[in-house]
Design a protein around this motif. Structure first.
Motif, PDB file in Angstrom:
ATOM      1  N   VAL A 179      -3.893   3.534  -1.233  1.00  0.00           N
ATOM      2  CA  VAL A 179      -2.534   3.007  -1.098  1.00  0.00           C
ATOM      3  C   VAL A 179      -2.474   1.564  -1.582  1.00  0.00           C
ATOM      4  O   VAL A 179      -1.571   1.165  -2.331  1.00  0.00           O
ATOM      5  N   VAL A 180      -3.453   0.753  -1.153  1.00  0.00           N
ATOM      6  CA  VAL A 180      -3.489  -0.648  -1.562  1.00  0.00           C
ATOM      7  C   VAL A 180      -3.662  -0.759  -3.067  1.00  0.00           C
ATOM      8  O   VAL A 180      -2.997  -1.555  -3.731  1.00  0.00           O
ATOM      9  N   ARG A 199      -1.976 -10.789   6.825  1.00  0.00           N
ATOM     10  CA  ARG A 199      -3.350 -10.981   7.280  1.00  0.00           C
ATOM     11  C   ARG A 199      -3.814  -9.808   8.137  1.00  0.00           C
ATOM     12  O   ARG A 199      -4.935  -9.308   7.979  1.00  0.00           O
ATOM     13  N   LYS A 200      -2.972  -9.328   9.017  1.00  0.00           N
ATOM     14  CA  LYS A 200      -3.359  -8.233   9.907  1.00  0.00           C
ATOM     15  C   LYS A 200      -3.590  -6.926   9.139  1.00  0.00           C
ATOM     16  O   LYS A 200      -4.484  -6.156   9.475  1.00  0.00           O
ATOM     17  N   TYR A 201      -2.761  -6.699   8.130  1.00  0.00           N
ATOM     18  CA  TYR A 201      -2.890  -5.465   7.360  1.00  0.00           C
ATOM     19  C   TYR A 201      -3.851  -5.602   6.181  1.00  0.00           C
ATOM     20  O   TYR A 201      -4.117  -4.641   5.484  1.00  0.00           O
ATOM     21  N   GLY A 202      -4.347  -6.814   5.943  1.00  0.00           N
ATOM     22  CA  GLY A 202      -5.248  -7.015   4.819  1.00  0.00           C
ATOM     23  C   GLY A 202      -4.556  -6.825   3.491  1.00  0.00           C
ATOM     24  O   GLY A 202      -5.188  -6.469   2.496  1.00  0.00           O
ATOM     25  N   SER A 246       4.232  -3.138   2.535  1.00  0.00           N
ATOM     26  CA  SER A 246       5.192  -2.058   2.705  1.00  0.00           C
ATOM     27  C   SER A 246       4.541  -0.700   2.519  1.00  0.00           C
ATOM     28  O   SER A 246       4.785   0.244   3.272  1.00  0.00           O
ATOM     29  N   ALA A 247       3.667  -0.604   1.494  1.00  0.00           N
ATOM     30  CA  ALA A 247       2.993   0.675   1.228  1.00  0.00           C
ATOM     31  C   ALA A 247       2.105   1.073   2.404  1.00  0.00           C
ATOM     32  O   ALA A 247       2.078   2.235   2.824  1.00  0.00           O
ATOM     33  N   LEU A 248       1.371   0.112   2.939  1.00  0.00           N
ATOM     34  CA  LEU A 248       0.484   0.410   4.080  1.00  0.00           C
ATOM     35  C   LEU A 248       1.279   0.768   5.324  1.00  0.00           C
ATOM     36  O   LEU A 248       0.920   1.673   6.063  1.00  0.00           O
ATOM     37  N   ALA A 249       2.362   0.018   5.566  1.00  0.00           N
ATOM     38  CA  ALA A 249       3.158   0.270   6.762  1.00  0.00           C
ATOM     39  C   ALA A 249       3.823   1.635   6.723  1.00  0.00           C
ATOM     40  O   ALA A 249       3.984   2.304   7.741  1.00  0.00           O
ATOM     41  N   ARG A 250       4.216   2.081   5.508  1.00  0.00           N
ATOM     42  CA  ARG A 250       4.844   3.390   5.394  1.00  0.00           C
ATOM     43  C   ARG A 250       3.849   4.506   5.685  1.00  0.00           C
ATOM     44  O   ARG A 250       4.232   5.603   6.049  1.00  0.00           O
TER      45      ARG A 250
END
Length: 275
Positions: free
Chosen positions: A16-17, A260-263, A271-275
């Motif tokens: 995703v990243v 920072r929390k999601y790297g 946004s991609a990681l949160a989705r």
């Protein structure tokens, strides 16, 4: 409201990243190509025929790059600092030749430590973003780009002769600040009214590993959840602040904490990681 849930598998997070980063980098490259085409077509240094020839060459080079680029090149483990800087100069060549801004380059030491692929790509993207921001602002005539290495960090300095109104809270440098923050780097802006600004960046050559820093959803504060929901919806910091009744600087602070929390290295990755 649906709370963001961290992705379960590190391999999935990495994909995703990677996808979000490639999309962001492509958008950055396309913006530079379009700005270069406009610079050529608006230039008074060449006649119409020469401008068409140069514009065709720029477009052709961009198409070749688009068709031949691959993940292996983009995710190279290391890249000599001199080669990384040369690629940056090639990216900005049309703006140097035909743009309204005079871009001066200070070469890094040829013997400097090789750059990790992520650092090399981020550094080039940072300079491209800064140069395009100066083109948009239209207050600077000269920009000086310098890279150096101290063995542990890549040192980037971008100096301009603009109106000296730039500061760390300016939205034009927000993408730069977010990239640097995500790599655990240091970002500073020093401005003198009427004398220009200097962006100074220190980027560690051994950045933290991706994918290992995502926190559980429970680790987010209620305010961070609200901010993240709006970021995922595409809201800029000003809209986030207005909708939540907070200042723009507070919104930027929360976004930086989420990155920072999601790297994540950008809002697109977040946004991609949160989705």
């Amino acid at each position: 409201m649906v709370d963001p849930v961290p992705l379960a598998e590190p391999a999935t997070r990495a994909l995703v990243v990677q996808h979000a980063r490639l999309v962001a980098e492509r958008a950055d490259q396309h913006a530079l190509t379009l700005e270069s085409l406009l610079a050529v077509l608006r230039s008074t240094r060449v006649d119409d025929r020469a401008a068409r020839v140069e514009a065709a060459e720029i477009a052709s080079a961009a198409l070749v790059d688009l068709r031949t680029s691959n993940d292996e090149e983009r995710n190279a483990l290391v890249e000599p600092v001199s080669r990384a800087f040369l690629r940056l100069r090639n990216d900005l060549r049309p703006l140097v030749r035909f743009g309204a801004i005079d871009i001066q380059f200070v070469e890094p030491p040829a013997t400097g430590r090789a750059l990790p692929g992520e650092v090399a790509h981020a550094a080039r993207a940072i300079v491209r973003t800064a140069v395009l921001a100066h083109v948009d602002r239209g207050t600077a005539e000269r920009v000086r780009v310098q890279w150096d290495c101290d063995g542990r960090n890549l040192l980037v300095e971008i100096r301009d002769d603009g109106d000296g109104s730039l500061d760390v809270h300016d939205d034009t440098v927000r993408p730069i600040a977010e990239r640097v923050s995500a790599l655990d780097g240091d970002f500073r802006v020093q401005s003198t009214d009427g004398w220009g600004s200097t962006i100074s960046i220190v980027m560690p050559l051994d950045p933290p590993a991706l994918g290992d820093r995502i926190e559980d959803a429970e680790a987010l504060t209620p305010r961070e959840r609200d901010v993240l929901r709006l970021v995922v919806a595409g809201a800029p910091n000003a809209d986030v602040a207005a909708q939540l009744g907070i200042t723009v600087n507070t919104a930027k602070y929360h976004v930086a904490n989420l990155l920072r929390k999601y790297g994540a290295r950008s809002r697109a990755e977040l946004s991609a990681l949160a989705r």
